[in-house]
Enzyme design. Structure first.
Site, mmCIF file in Angstrom:
data_model
loop_
_atom_site.group_PDB
_atom_site.id
_atom_site.type_symbol
_atom_site.label_atom_id
_atom_site.label_comp_id
_atom_site.label_asym_id
_atom_site.label_seq_id
_atom_site.Cartn_x
_atom_site.Cartn_y
_atom_site.Cartn_z
ATOM 1 N N ASP A 110 -2.141 6.746 5.831
ATOM 2 C CA ASP A 110 -3.170 5.837 5.330
ATOM 3 C C ASP A 110 -3.520 4.884 6.463
ATOM 4 O OD1 ASP A 110 -4.721 3.890 4.175
ATOM 5 O OD2 ASP A 110 -3.293 3.364 2.590
ATOM 6 N N LYS A 134 -12.933 -1.835 6.122
ATOM 7 C CA LYS A 134 -12.242 -2.710 7.065
ATOM 8 C C LYS A 134 -12.967 -2.638 8.416
ATOM 9 C CE LYS A 134 -8.965 -2.613 3.804
ATOM 10 N NZ LYS A 134 -8.617 -3.688 2.890
ATOM 11 N N TRP A 169 0.826 -1.211 0.000
ATOM 12 C CA TRP A 169 0.000 0.000 0.000
ATOM 13 C C TRP A 169 0.852 1.249 0.000
ATOM 14 C CZ3 TRP A 169 -4.489 -0.408 -1.952
ATOM 15 C CH2 TRP A 169 -5.132 -1.651 -1.910
#
Lengths: 362, 362
Positions: free
Chosen positions: B174, B198, B102
């Site tokens: 993030d 999530k 990511w």
């Protein structure tokens, strides 16, 4: 439980059968032991749901070969920006037809980008956006990258009754509030886009249908999320898509197919619109300012002869279970949005209210 | 109906209580006669739902004065692009810490934009992204516009155990896969962002928490949808927001508050993670490659001593109702995501499977 007749311009009414199925499947989709909203977007279950949704949408619209169907995020507003970013290929200008609030936003975004001359090829501003400018009067550029028009203006209640002919220049249309309300010849277009929250499904999903040859030409190159080529290549799964919204839209597509497709939907929509416009025209207490040929089948704005009675009209409508009838603040009065999922019984109930209110208070 | 224990990395398991409430309210929210998905985003009902969701999120995270909370679309991937677009104010460079897949995507997007030097201040690539580089070893730029790090890597299973100190430079993170899993000192950050799928709610919603003084500085100016200033000014309603996703997230926030807030959530998450890592460490048949201090509490990748048994492990797990355990294709093996909504009983059942499978086949 009593369901109201909800005339909201969007997000808007959805088919009760779709909502009932969504409720039934919320904790356990087809015996999978999970909700659709809990599924990995790359898992077998969800990829089947997304593929079915795309296939049904292609069937409904008879999308020809050579077009990509994308499920994106960001609404029409992000498309206002992505379209010039993606479709400008060195041409000096783009053409826009100005028919009201939504066309204005599309034009403003293209201008803000500042990469080409934004030519307003035609405007209905001279008569307060109450008509569609005649195609013969459009002043198109010599070398436009595309021609953009807003197929239906939700605020003004103005809708194109046919697809304008612009020759070989790619035709681009914001169809947020009309897509799936009638059959469409997709082959006439370079790109069609629509926020889902009118005829398609929940807010948060954007449909883009784009012709092959218009993808991947952005110059200068774009960052991935703003480039149609990214989403085409990844089958709309470059990043996690709005999975639950796609699922609900898929249920809507399946219901539309079961109900006879878009030709049947158009007949239902014509019947609803005629019923409502006839009631408005028959009763001097109400008025709709739009040129009859350009009246929207989806959004019907109307005014009362005495605006002092607006609040009373809304309150008595609400007592009958008719909600979200207040007009947009920019035009005042009332607005009844009668998308695909509004049953004709809802329009009948509204017409009864129009007549009763005029008789008692008009 | 039998619910499975769903270890998907995202979209992921949601609290059963939330799904049950959503199912109950699908056709008629609080006697309004409509589904939340049918509500106008500007109407009284939905503006209350959105305001309550924001207020509860602020309470959960103890968001201090001077921060905006935005409900956007496009996922973390669009934020990878919006962050450099918005936060670059003429500085020559930006700093990124590279901890895995990511972080790599965030770095690639900033580089693609090409407006500043993208400095990788630290990288864990030398040990296959199995640890968090020590803060003392970071090589920060002199004049960075911001420092970016990925608080939790869902694929590698690596998580920052504390917030790094970068002095006065705005810290950007993030937090897609860790936000709401533990208390957080928001005042340490310039900007936090998270895709919802999530710990927060359904895919299609993105949370951005941004400090006042970092909004509205974009140079050159941006088109409206890409500019945080637009969304701040409009209270996240510049265009139609993903209303149903906001509603579901709001139900999750309310449930978290009812369950004792983030301090209690952290205790539950520590207990679940310890249970699972202990089982992996105790049994030589399994291995997790991450440095113990940097192990993720949310995503637990592990391998079997014999990869030839992977398919058998997954099949026998599925028979026990334990699903979505296959590891990401880039690292292989298994991965158990144990977000907030995974009950400890799910982890216990997985630990039983680990032990039984090792005993029978190890």
């Amino acid at each position: 439980m009593t369901r109201v007749f909800n005339f909201s311009a969007g997000p808007a009414v959805l088919p009760e059968s779709v909502l009932q199925q969504a409720a039934d499947e919320m904790l356990d989709w087809h015996g999978s032991g999970q909700s659709v909203t809990e599924m990995s977007h790359r898992g077998k279950e969800f990829t089947e749901i997304a593929a079915r949704a795309e296939a049904d949408l292609r069937t409904l619209l008879a999308v020809p070969e050579g077009y990509h169907v994308l499920f994106l995020q960001g609404g029409a507003s992000l498309q206002f920006e992505m379209i010039p970013l993606n479709l400008l290929r060195g041409q000096p200008s783009v053409d826009y037809v100005h028919t009201g609030e939504w066309a204005k936003k599309a034009i403003a975004a293209a201008r803000k980008l500042g990469r080409a001359e934004v030519n307003v090829a035609a405007s209905a501003e001279d008569r307060s956006f109450t008509y569609v400018p005649d195609r013969a009067d459009w002043q198109l550029s010599e070398d436009a990258a595309y021609v953009h028009y807003t197929a239906n203006e939700t605020i003004g209640g103005v809708e194109f009754s046919s697809v304008p002919d612009v020759g070989e220049v790619p035709l681009v249309s914001d169809m947020s509030s009309t897509l799936l309300s009638r059959p469409l010849d997709v082959s006439r277009f370079g790109l069609i886009y629509a926020g889902a929250q009118k005829n398609i499904g929940p807010a948060g999903l954007t449909i883009v249908i784009v012709r092959d040859d218009l993808v991947g030409l952005a110059d200068p190159p774009l960052t991935p999320m703003l480039d149609y080529a990214t989403h085409v290549k990844a089958g709309s799964m470059y990043n996690t898509p709005p999975t639950y919204a796609i699922y609900l839209a898929g249920l809507v597509f399946a219901q539309l197919l079961a109900d006879g497709g878009l030709a049947a939907a158009e007949q239902r929509n014509i019947a609803k619109a005629e019923l409502l416009y006839d009631a408005i025209d028959d009763e001097p207490f109400y008025a709709n300012p739009v040129a009859p040929a350009d009246r929207s089948r989806m959004n019907v704005p109307f005014t009362l002869a005495d605006p002092g009675l607006d609040a009373d009209f809304l309150a008595t409508a609400a007592e009958r279970g008719l909600t979200q009838l207040k007009g947009h603040r920019s035009v005042g009065g009332m607005r009844a949005s009668i998308y695909n999922a509004m049953p004709i019984d809802g329009v009948r109930a509204l017409v009864d209210h129009l007549r009763d209110f005029a008789a008692e208070r008009g």
